[in-house]
Design a protein around this motif. Structure first.
Motif, mmCIF file in Angstrom:
data_model
loop_
_atom_site.group_PDB
_atom_site.id
_atom_site.type_symbol
_atom_site.label_atom_id
_atom_site.label_comp_id
_atom_site.label_asym_id
_atom_site.label_seq_id
_atom_site.Cartn_x
_atom_site.Cartn_y
_atom_site.Cartn_z
ATOM 1 N N LEU A 7 -6.331 7.585 32.611
ATOM 2 C CA LEU A 7 -5.514 8.643 31.996
ATOM 3 C C LEU A 7 -6.397 9.668 31.294
ATOM 4 O O LEU A 7 -6.256 10.867 31.500
ATOM 5 N N TYR A 8 -7.264 9.163 30.424
ATOM 6 C CA TYR A 8 -8.089 10.070 29.621
ATOM 7 C C TYR A 8 -9.458 10.255 30.277
ATOM 8 O O TYR A 8 -10.474 9.783 29.764
ATOM 9 N N LEU A 13 -10.586 14.961 28.338
ATOM 10 C CA LEU A 13 -11.055 14.914 26.948
ATOM 11 C C LEU A 13 -11.823 16.193 26.607
ATOM 12 O O LEU A 13 -11.677 16.747 25.518
ATOM 13 N N ASN A 16 -9.487 19.064 26.179
ATOM 14 C CA ASN A 16 -8.746 18.918 24.928
ATOM 15 C C ASN A 16 -9.598 19.364 23.749
ATOM 16 O O ASN A 16 -9.136 20.076 22.860
ATOM 17 N N ARG A 17 -10.877 18.959 23.783
ATOM 18 C CA ARG A 17 -11.778 19.344 22.695
ATOM 19 C C ARG A 17 -12.065 20.835 22.719
ATOM 20 O O ARG A 17 -12.118 21.480 21.676
ATOM 21 N N ALA A 65 -3.561 15.512 23.849
ATOM 22 C CA ALA A 65 -4.698 15.779 24.742
ATOM 23 C C ALA A 65 -4.228 16.107 26.148
ATOM 24 O O ALA A 65 -4.771 16.999 26.807
ATOM 25 N N ILE A 66 -3.207 15.394 26.612
ATOM 26 C CA ILE A 66 -2.726 15.599 27.984
ATOM 27 C C ILE A 66 -2.122 16.999 28.129
ATOM 28 O O ILE A 66 -2.403 17.719 29.089
ATOM 29 N N GLY B 357 -7.974 15.925 14.584
ATOM 30 C CA GLY B 357 -8.317 16.308 15.950
ATOM 31 C C GLY B 357 -7.692 15.445 17.036
ATOM 32 O O GLY B 357 -7.969 15.634 18.218
ATOM 33 N N HIS B 359 -4.070 13.963 18.584
ATOM 34 C CA HIS B 359 -2.615 14.080 18.505
ATOM 35 C C HIS B 359 -1.966 12.695 18.403
ATOM 36 O O HIS B 359 -2.409 11.744 19.056
ATOM 37 N N ASP B 362 -1.395 10.675 21.573
ATOM 38 C CA ASP B 362 -2.565 10.016 22.162
ATOM 39 C C ASP B 362 -2.871 8.737 21.400
ATOM 40 O O ASP B 362 -3.257 7.724 21.994
ATOM 41 N N LEU B 420 -12.673 6.834 21.578
ATOM 42 C CA LEU B 420 -12.308 7.474 22.845
ATOM 43 C C LEU B 420 -12.290 8.994 22.734
ATOM 44 O O LEU B 420 -12.714 9.696 23.654
ATOM 45 N N PHE B 421 -11.810 9.487 21.603
ATOM 46 C CA PHE B 421 -11.586 10.941 21.502
ATOM 47 C C PHE B 421 -12.733 11.709 20.857
ATOM 48 O O PHE B 421 -12.679 12.929 20.791
#
Lengths: 149, 422
Positions: A7-8, A13, A16-17, A65-66, B357, B359, B362, B420-421
């Motif tokens: 998914l991520y 990622l 999203n960043r 993020a999605i 940062g 959501h 997520d 992860l993020f």
């Protein structure tokens, strides 16, 4: 974690960043707002047309993020496409994230990273928010007011 | 030596109060489940609570052995069902300290109970220019029914604001009460932040001006001892499913004299004494407000749930949850970039938060992969989100069956989210 990594993906990622084309577009011909009231996701999409061609595309908003990565990658994918090509892409993207046609990923370039979304049904609406907004912008025949900075 | 003695006494006192949570968890079949290969850590109790097997079994027994319609049949099964249903009313009455069981109306949930009061009592009282007062802490279910009514009547909906801890600003509250205020509708405990409102003080001020008060107790009854006579509110509503009972059950408590004066909410069977095409004579309380066949099995199951938690003791439940809250607040506080939303001094075990940062959705998806169920979103309380300037938050809401180990699992899960993020 494998579904989660599916998914991520790194591309998601990254977008999203650092969302691409993330700004208001001065001189936009079309503006549409997309809302996911249940999630609180909200995006504004700006299109600048040259004839039937999407000369410039940008967006602003907040979301997961999605939804942000989907909007960011969409703006890259549809720039310089015709409105009809963008609509075709929209339909293909929908089939991809709904898991209706897995092979379609081959036609979608970078957008194929969203294939993993089909394993997370509750996240489908996150992935499609920007695309629904695009549809609204393309359907809107009346030129929206141009924003001034 | 003296300090040793004090310590020993304290240990004894704590032991006396402490719940055997691990034993209690065995009462909840669903908590044995694994999600994505991990033990289920259920932290979404403000959305709905899990059901003990005694409640599940009661529903089964009703349908398998006692099912019949109530208040109708002249046969034994119907009498048994009627008796169990009416006993449930007494169970609820005693549970919340109402003066009479006829003050207990069964509804589909807290939402329907609020709509009932708005559409009958509220509709009778409200004229153009009048005001209904709610608060920023309300769930949408205690905003929208009043908003609909106000729009129809040309009345004004006002809201008591909150501070950055998520507490009501009581001086503003006092200022907002005026001669046009026809109703105060206020939550007992905020579902989004956990804030416990100082109801006694608030109700007393409203009463000085003869303003009727409805309390939304959906998040109150599962966590705190409640006595409506002591609170002196006019209406108190709650949902059965948040109280370890079946979905589709709820309670409206109303003072008898007010309920008597209210017109019926829905028409149908059971709420009438006699019907002709010229005139219908309505039934007495509480049946006047229970049109049609109610959720008989659900109501009986709700009474079982209430007896179950009374057996544990709400004082004990509250003490355990406070201990968990203190622990969880400390553990979450260790996480860099975590912002706790709602830090009221008087608070139930709800932890609403954001991670810089990242959501909330997520966060929710990653935690789900770890078997941890939390809520991510606006929690049907958008005015609160607007106050804090956030579109959404993640929320862990605890119940008495939750443990410190589960809080630790949440914290470990959040570190995975961050890894992860970042």
């Amino acid at each position: 974690m494998s579904d989660l990594q599916e998914l991520y993906q790194e591309v998601i990622l990254d977008h999203n960043r650092h969302p691409r084309n993330f700004h208001r577009l001065a001189g936009a011909d079309r503006i549409a707002n997309g809302d996911n009231p249940l999630c609180g996701d909200q995006i504004s999409l700006y299109l600048k047309l040259s004839g039937n061609k999407l000369e410039d595309v940008s967006f602003e908003g907040t979301g997961c993020a999605i939804s942000i990565a989907s909007a960011s990658l969409m703006t890259e994918a549809i720039r310089n496409k015709t409105c009809d090509e963008a609509k075709l892409l929209l339909e293909q993207f929908r089939k991809l994230v709904m898991g209706e046609e897995v092979a379609i990923a081959n036609n979608l370039g970078k957008l194929a990273v969203f294939a993993g979304v089909s394993e997370f049904p509750v996240r489908v609406k996150c992935a499609t928010l920007a695309w629904h907004t695009l549809n609204a912008a393309l359907e809107n025949r009346i030129a929206a007011p141009v924003t001034t900075e | 030596m003296k300090s040793y003695e004090v310590g020993q006494f304290a240990t004894h006192a704590v032991k006396h109060r402490t719940l055997d949570v691990h034993k209690l968890r065995e009462d909840f079949p669903i908590l044995r489940q694994h999600i994505n290969g991990k033990p289920l850590v259920y932290l979404d109790n403000a959305a709905t609570s899990q059901k003990p097997k005694i409640v599940i079994e009661r529903l089964r027994r009703f349908y398998a052995e006692q099912n019949a319609n109530i208040h109708r049949g002249l046969y034994q099964l119907s009498e048994i069902a009627t008796e169990a249903y009416e006993r449930a009313r007494v169970t609820v009455q005693q549970f919340i300290g109402a003066a009479s069981s006829k003050e207990i109306i069964f509804t589909r949930g807290a939402t329907e109970a609020i709509n009932l009061v708005a559409q009958t009592f509220g509709r009778q009282r409200l004229s153009a220019g009048d005001e209904v007062l709610v608060t920023y802490l309300e769930h949408h279910s205690n905003i929208v029914p009043w908003q609909l009514l106000c729009e129809e009547k040309g009345a004004i909906l006002r809201a008591v604001p909150i501070n950055d801890a998520g507490e009501l600003l009581l001086t503003d509250y006092e200022r907002l009460l005026n001669q046009r205020t026809r109703m105060l509708a206020i939550t007992h405990v905020s579902n989004a932040l956990g804030t416990i409102n100082p109801l006694k003080f608030i109700i007393e001020l409203a009463k000085r001006q003869n303003i009727p008060v409805l309390v939304d107790g959906a998040q109150g009854v599962p966590h705190l001892p409640v006595n409506v006579s002591d609170l002196a509110c006019d209406f108190y509503v709650f949902s059965g499913h948040k109280l370890f009972g079946p979905t589709g059950t709820g309670v409206l408590y109303g003072k008898a004299d007010l309920l008597e004066g209210m017109p019926p909410y829905q028409g149908g069977g059971d709420m009438i004494l006699s019907v002709s095409f010229e005139k219908t004579i309505f039934n007495h309380l509480p049946y006047k407000f229970e049109a049609g066949t109610p959720n008989i099995a659900g109501v009986i199951g709700l009474a079982t749930a209430i007896s179950y938690i009374e057996g544990i003791g709400l004082e004990q439940i509250s003490a355990h949850e406070q201990e968990l809250l203190t622990y969880a607040t400390g553990r979450l506080g260790e996480i860099k970039g975590l912002r706790l939303i709602g830090t009221a001094r008087d608070k139930a075990a709800v932890l609403s938060f954001t991670l810089a940062g990242i959501h909330p959705h997520d966060i929710g998806t990653v935690l789900d992969q770890e078997g941890i169920a939390i809520r991510a979103g606006h929690h049907c309380a958008q005015p609160i989100m607007q106050h804090f300037g956030i579109p959404a938050s993640a929320r862990a809401s605890l119940a008495f069956y939750n443990t410190k180990e589960e809080v630790d699992a949440l914290v470990a899960g959040l570190y995975k989210v961050i890894t992860l993020f970042r």
